[in-house]
Design an enzyme around this catalytic site. Structure first.
Site, short mmCIF file in Angstrom:
data_model
loop_
_atom_site.label_atom_id
_atom_site.label_comp_id
_atom_site.label_asym_id
_atom_site.label_seq_id
_atom_site.Cartn_x
_atom_site.Cartn_y
_atom_site.Cartn_z
N ALA A 22 0.81 -1.22 0.00
CA ALA A 22 0.00 0.00 0.00
C ALA A 22 0.85 1.27 0.00
CB ALA A 22 -0.93 0.01 1.21
N MET A 23 2.11 1.16 0.32
CA MET A 23 2.93 2.37 0.33
C MET A 23 3.11 2.87 -1.09
SD MET A 23 6.82 3.08 1.58
CE MET A 23 7.77 4.31 0.69
#
Lengths: 111, 514
Positions: free
Chosen positions: A83-84
């Protein structure tokens, strides 16, 4: 309960009118000068204004004081991870990224 | 022969692309024309359930001036090279920084990041596309201008130009961002520079204070579109109020959405509650406090029983209504009485203020969003399933209780069919509600990724069949959503495109427009 009080506005004196050239005729405001292009001061500033919003509040894992290698940090910043999001050189230029990697990987004496 | 590029624009020969790249380098310098896989890696990562290869760019151009952009569009017209504009490139869950179609050249405007003007008295700003909310926030604080920002949840790393042009929203009284836009500068496909509204008149000083100018209002056609490249953008800022009172109202049953919306609508329309209210489901707020794996394991959507345990353990309602009052203490006192009386009638509402909820992490980040303070805590959502998969499903509902209940039930049912959870909220509206659902899935799991794609496709199909339109969507589904609005609108969009950009060089595919 009373509402949160907000600090009263500070009245500005008259600031000099600044003109700048953007296709000829955009004028600056009375209260602020047009900013120059944004540039990061140092690794600590980038960390505080991007990384810390997730990595210091348990949204992302802690990354400071873990002796992560600068190469690993650079790779994560440029490629993202799960998700980064990835961060482009237009957001964090290579020189600033090197400073950021150094800041994160360097063991802080602060608690 | 192996190509030296990781992708090529559709229909463009490599030798022509080589020449275009050479010309781009002449305009921008070698260091600002990116073509290698390593350089382009940050432009490729998305959260969508499609192969990254579908959205891989051929190059990225880092422009810094309007004049450079004028030269770039001339080159694009000459070689029929399509460009895809990004500003901060943080349209996460809608396509991030990647182009709509493989091979498009990303025109990265992040380095155009000057704050051109902030007027304290008239409370407006004029900025370039690369300005982030954090940058503007710091500028306002440094100059003690006493103005507040309205921004979306990715606040610090996103920016007002990209967010507003995609018709994004925030959480203050200025939360419907495009309502507060005022004046744009746009580079057209033919290289001309248009300033909309009063900006078209030389020596006018009303560009950022009067929206409409003279003749047809044009700003709207440059949002969610590909008719030009916005290089300057004006918008209004909220004067910092003397006092601010955030609060949350919790309800325990999903059907209570009817009472919530029926209660809140008149308060919003009359202005008693001025801000873009959020009605967040427990599963939207839970990731700030809880881990999914502590309550459920294995495939399938989370059962209601587990959701109720999370609510109990973490002091959440099934619905959590975040709103705030702004103004003088006297104004707030009067409106607070109206709010508490309205919500107190049924006896179902639990009303909490900062006094009771100040240390609650969900309340804390919601309060920050409602007063323009930077926070990325909402990204906790991405830890719910893990794996970096996210798409925003964003249908519009009437602000009518029965309608919001229908939409919630239908969404939940379709998500459950594919083993996904309902992480939803209703936001903004006076007369409408943006129904925002984060379709979260594990992108490292091929089966879940496939299910997420099919689920999203079905959500769009089922909602449009009932007349529920989507207001914004990720780049993988833009054509599908455009179809749902019917052939006449598509034809008008296409006619405008052909008139303004006959070679189709500006972001073909944006909102399904070519």
């Amino acid at each position: 309960m009373k509402a949160r009080k907000i600090t009263p506005l500070i009245t500005f004196g008259v600031m000099s009118m600044v003109f700048f050239l953007v296709s000829g005729w955009v004028s600056a405001a009375q209260d602020g000068k047009p900013s120059p292009n944004h540039a990061w001061k140092d690794g600590a500033e980038i960390y505080a204004k991007i990384c810390a919003y997730c990595h210091d509040v348990q949204v992302g894992p802690p990354i400071r004081n873990r002796e992560l290698s600068p190469d690993y940090i650079r790779h994560m910043v440029r490629n993202g991870n799960r998700a980064m999001p990835a961060f482009r050189p237009s957001e964090i230029d290579d020189e600033s990224l090197a400073k950021l990697a150094e800041f994160i990987s360097h063991r802080s004496t602060q608690p | 022969m192996t190509s030296q590029y990781i992708a090529l624009p559709k229909g463009v020969l490599e030798k022509d692309f080589d020449t275009a790249i050479r010309d781009f380098r002449t305009v921008l310098g070698d260091a600002s024309v990116l073509t290698s896989a390593e350089q382009l890696a940050p432009y490729i990562k998305t959260m969508m359930p499609v192969p990254d290869g579908d959205h891989t760019p051929s190059a990225a151009l880092l422009a810094t001036t309007v004049e450079q952009i004028q030269k770039i569009v001339a080159i694009c017209n000459q070689y029929k090279v399509p460009i895809w504009m990004i500003s901060t490139g943080k349209n996460l869950g809608y396509g991030s920084a990647a182009p709509a179609e493989r091979g498009q050249v990303v025109l990265d405007l992040k380095r155009m990041n000057r704050i051109l003007e902030v007027d304290k008295d008239l409370a407006f700003a004029l900025v370039e596309p690369g300005v982030t909310y954090q940058q503007l926030y710091d500028y306002i604080k440094e100059h003690k201008l006493g103005l507040w920002l309205s921004m979306p949840a990715p606040s610090a790393i996103a920016g007002p130009v990209g967010n507003t042009l995609d018709r994004g929203v925030g959480y203050t009284p200025y939360g419907e961002h495009f309502l507060f836009a005022c004046g744009m500068e746009v580079v057209l496909a033919n290289g001309e520079v248009l300033r909309t509204g009063m900006g078209s008149m030389p020596n006018s000083n009303t560009w950022q204070v009067f929206k409409w100018g003279y003749g047809p209002y044009l700003d709207g056609i440059f949002t969610q579109s590909n008719y030009g490249i916005v290089t300057k953008f004006g918008f209004w800022l909220m004067p910092e109020p003397p006092a601010f009172k955030p609060f949350v109202i919790q309800y325990q049953d999903e059907e209570d959405i009817v009472e919530i919306v029926e209660t809140i609508r008149p308060l919003r329309i009359s202005g008693v509650i001025p801000n873009a209210v959020v009605i967040a489901h427990a599963l939207y707020e839970a990731p700030v406090k809880a881990k999914r794996s502590d309550y459920v394991s294995g495939p399938g959507s989370i059962p209601d029983e587990a959701v109720y345990r999370i609510m109990k353990d973490h002091k959440l309602g099934i619905w959590n209504v975040y709103a705030a009052l702004y103004g003088t203490q006297e104004q707030i006192d009067v409106n607070w009485n109206i709010v508490t009386q309205a919500f107190g009638k049924s006896g179902k509402a639990k009303i909490l203020t900062e006094q009771e909820a100040a240390n609650d992490p969900a309340f804390e980040y919601r309060a920050k969003l409602m007063c323009g303070e930077m926070t990325l805590t909402e990204f906790s959502l991405y830890n719910w399933r893990g794996g970096g998969g996210s798409m925003w499903f964003a249908p519009v509902s009437q602000a009518r209780g029965s309608e919001t209940l229908k939409q919630m039930a239908l969404t939940k049912q379709i998500l459950a069919k594919y083993g996904l959870d309902y992480s939803g909220e209703f936001i903004v509206g006076m007369r409408d509600m943006h129904h925002i659902v984060d379709v979260l899935y594990d992108k490292t799991d091929p089966e879940q990724t496939k299910a997420a794609y099919q689920c999203f496709d079905e959500l769009l199909a089922e909602f449009s069949a009932r007349g529920y339109g989507t207001y914004r969507v990720n780049t993988a589904f833009m054509d599908k959503v455009a179809e749902t609005y019917g052939p006449v609108q598509r034809k008008v969009h296409s006619t405008l495109k052909k008139a303004l950009d006959p070679n189709g060089i500006i972001a073909p595919g944006k909102s399904g427009i070519r």
